[in-house]
Enzyme design. Structure first.
Site, mmCIF file in Angstrom:
data_model
loop_
_atom_site.group_PDB
_atom_site.id
_atom_site.type_symbol
_atom_site.label_atom_id
_atom_site.label_comp_id
_atom_site.label_asym_id
_atom_site.label_seq_id
_atom_site.Cartn_x
_atom_site.Cartn_y
_atom_site.Cartn_z
ATOM 1 N N ASP A 146 -4.680 20.716 -13.059
ATOM 2 C CA ASP A 146 -5.096 19.474 -13.708
ATOM 3 C C ASP A 146 -4.604 19.569 -15.148
ATOM 4 O O ASP A 146 -5.146 20.316 -15.958
ATOM 5 C CB ASP A 146 -6.627 19.324 -13.647
ATOM 6 C CG ASP A 146 -7.128 18.021 -14.288
ATOM 7 O OD1 ASP A 146 -6.369 17.421 -15.079
ATOM 8 O OD2 ASP A 146 -8.271 17.615 -13.996
ATOM 9 N N LYS A 170 -6.089 8.794 -19.220
ATOM 10 C CA LYS A 170 -6.281 9.429 -20.519
ATOM 11 C C LYS A 170 -5.010 9.312 -21.370
ATOM 12 O O LYS A 170 -4.577 8.208 -21.635
ATOM 13 C CB LYS A 170 -6.737 10.877 -20.309
ATOM 14 C CG LYS A 170 -7.865 11.027 -19.269
ATOM 15 C CD LYS A 170 -9.160 10.359 -19.695
ATOM 16 C CE LYS A 170 -10.207 10.281 -18.593
ATOM 17 N NZ LYS A 170 -10.523 11.535 -17.913
ATOM 18 N N TYR A 174 -13.219 19.525 -15.202
ATOM 19 C CA TYR A 174 -13.671 18.141 -15.270
ATOM 20 C C TYR A 174 -14.918 17.981 -14.390
ATOM 21 O O TYR A 174 -14.896 18.274 -13.191
ATOM 22 C CB TYR A 174 -12.563 17.184 -14.830
ATOM 23 C CG TYR A 174 -13.043 15.759 -14.796
ATOM 24 C CD1 TYR A 174 -13.383 15.101 -15.970
ATOM 25 C CD2 TYR A 174 -13.200 15.090 -13.593
ATOM 26 C CE1 TYR A 174 -13.863 13.809 -15.947
ATOM 27 C CE2 TYR A 174 -13.673 13.794 -13.561
ATOM 28 C CZ TYR A 174 -13.999 13.167 -14.735
ATOM 29 O OH TYR A 174 -14.482 11.879 -14.708
ATOM 30 N N ARG A 222 0.848 -1.207 0.000
ATOM 31 C CA ARG A 222 0.000 0.000 0.000
ATOM 32 C C ARG A 222 0.879 1.251 0.000
ATOM 33 O O ARG A 222 0.449 2.322 -0.419
ATOM 34 C CB ARG A 222 -0.974 -0.009 1.190
ATOM 35 C CG ARG A 222 -1.800 1.258 1.318
ATOM 36 C CD ARG A 222 -3.222 1.023 1.825
ATOM 37 N NE ARG A 222 -3.265 0.097 2.949
ATOM 38 C CZ ARG A 222 -2.910 0.400 4.205
ATOM 39 N NH1 ARG A 222 -2.496 1.618 4.505
ATOM 40 N NH2 ARG A 222 -2.979 -0.506 5.158
HETATM 41 C C1 LIG Z 1 -10.908 11.869 -16.649
HETATM 42 C C2 LIG Z 1 -10.487 13.112 -16.010
HETATM 43 C C3 LIG Z 1 -10.386 13.211 -14.617
HETATM 44 C C4 LIG Z 1 -10.756 12.060 -13.701
HETATM 45 O O1 LIG Z 1 -9.898 10.979 -13.863
HETATM 46 P P1 LIG Z 1 -10.322 9.442 -13.616
HETATM 47 O O2 LIG Z 1 -9.088 8.716 -13.953
HETATM 48 O O3 LIG Z 1 -11.494 9.156 -14.510
HETATM 49 O O4 LIG Z 1 -10.696 9.332 -12.184
HETATM 50 C C5 LIG Z 1 -9.939 14.408 -14.078
HETATM 51 N N1 LIG Z 1 -9.638 15.464 -14.865
HETATM 52 C C6 LIG Z 1 -9.720 15.405 -16.207
HETATM 53 C C7 LIG Z 1 -9.362 16.600 -17.017
HETATM 54 C C8 LIG Z 1 -10.162 14.235 -16.819
HETATM 55 O O5 LIG Z 1 -10.274 14.187 -18.153
#
Ligand SMILES: *Cc1c(COP(=O)(O)O)cnc(C)c1O
Length: 384
Positions: free
Chosen positions: A181, A206, A108, A56
């Site tokens: 982000d 992504k 997001y 962990r």
């Molecule tokens: C998909 C996404 C998230 C969330 O990520 P997960 O891996 O689905 O939890 C956060 N910010 C952006 C810009 C995203 O495209």
């Protein structure tokens, strides 16, 4: 074990392609081995070997992937999480109830919803400002009590651009930190830590992984400060870690990151230019187009492309947009972004009634297929 690690001047695409150049110490395998063990034997002095005690917290497979991400973002350290949401919410929960934070109205969807439903309930005092608007951030921060400015650039799904260096300056002047982000930009296109950001977050689900087969998240810090210590401790205590198989797949996916992102950006720009001004559309939203509100900042801040995602607004409203999403044959009608296959999505449907996204908007995630096939497909779908 790494080759050529003295005085390392290798550039990021080389580091990614070679996964830092590690060889498996047991076999000299060019591909790192997966370490699936949840626990590690102590040595004859009852000491941990290589700092490894329990998975962990410590796993060699996470460490390799985290080291590559640290290098690509030019940071001090990275931590993997079980999803982008786990990464982002851990950073936010490492603040304290009562802390004032500033976040964009366009971001997001899942994280905005979390801020409304969970973050506020937990005690975060969240103030939303229009995306990309530095003056609005400056007006919202309260010197002394604002602890964090959160931005997303380019931001989902209209791709406004925020000037990271300017946002960092405004945040720091108020005594707050800046978190970015950077999921859409990836380290290929933007390195927020070099522009003054205090934390970078990615949904590694992504572009970083790029194959729509791993759910993962990452945080990267420029320094080992109190906030990072609390983030580290929360990952340990909340347990939202990635499995070693996923960490290994992510490292594998990142080997082709620079090629994939370059190709997606090139195709996205070609598609945006092709459909700009098309009478069947109300708008094409892409920071690579000079008419986009964020174009100038994007041109200065982003390197090697404007991103592999764009949105189109279809003339005729929600029904017309949905008809296009149903008529595509090459684009796949699905959520998510950043995979090698192109996706199209009606965001207003995905986000539900509270969504601020225009009902005529379709989000396109551009993969690495033949660009002409993608244009032909959109063209026929718009013709239906
Ligand atoms: C998909 C996404 C998230 C969330 O990520 P997960 O891996 O689905 O939890 C956060 N910010 C952006 C810009 C995203 O495209």
């Amino acid at each position: 074990m790494a080759r050529n690690n003295d005085n390392d001047r290798r550039r990021p695409p080389t580091l990614a392609a070679q996964a830092m150049g590690w060889l498996d110490p047991a076999s000299n395998g060019v591909i790192p081995a997966i370490q699936p063990s949840t626990t590690y034997a102590r040595d004859e002095n009852y000491e941990k070997v290589g700092g490894h005690g329990y998975t962990r917290d410590e796993n060699p497979t996470y460490e390799q992937t985290e080291a590559l991400l640290t290098a690509l973002e030019e940071g001090h350290a990275a931590l993997l999480f079980s999803s982008g949401m786990a990464a982002a919410t851990t950073a936010l929960l490492a603040l304290s109830p009562g802390d004032h934070i500033v976040a964009p109205t366009v971001m997001y969807f899942g994280l905005r919803k979390w801020l409304h439903e969970v973050g506020s309930h937990w005690g975060l005092d969240v103030e939303f400002v229009p995306p990309g608007d530095i003056a609005a951030i400056a007006a919202a921060v309260r010197p002394g009590s604002t602890k964090l400015v959160w931005i997303e650039t380019p931001c989902n799904p209209t791709w406004e651009i925020t000037d990271i260096a300017a946002a960092a300056e405004v945040a720091h002047r108020a005594g707050a930190k800046l978190a970015v982000d950077s999921t859409v930009a990836t380290p290929v296109l933007t390195r927020p830590l070099t522009l003054g950001a205090d934390l970078v977050m990615h949904s590694a689900t992504k572009f970083l992984n790029g194959h729509s087969d791993v759910l993962a998240g990452v945080l990267v810090t420029p320094r080992d400060d109190d906030w990072w210590q609390r983030i580290h401790s929360l990952r340990h205590q909340n347990g939202a870690v990635l499995g070693p198989f996923e960490a290994w797949l992510l490292l594998r996916g990142m080997r082709t990151l620079y090629l994939r992102v370059a190709r997606s950006c090139e195709s996205a720009l070609t598609i945006a230019r092709h459909f700009e001004g098309d009478r069947r559309l109300v708008d094409v939203l892409y920071p690579g187009l000079p008419g986009h509100r964020g174009h100038d900042v994007a041109e200065a801040q982003m390197t090697d492309g404007f991103g592999g995602v764009l949105s189109i607004r279809v003339a005729g409203g929600a029904q017309a947009a949905l008809a296009v999403a149903k008529a595509v044959r090459v684009f796949v009608p699905a959520t998510s972004l950043g995979g090698v296959e192109s996706l199209i999505e009606h965001r207003a449907t995905a986000e539900g009634e509270a969504s601020p996204v225009p009902v005529d908007l379709l989000r396109l995630s551009v993969g690495i297929e033949d660009t002409g096939d993608l244009i032909t497909d959109l063209d026929q779908a718009l013709g239906t």
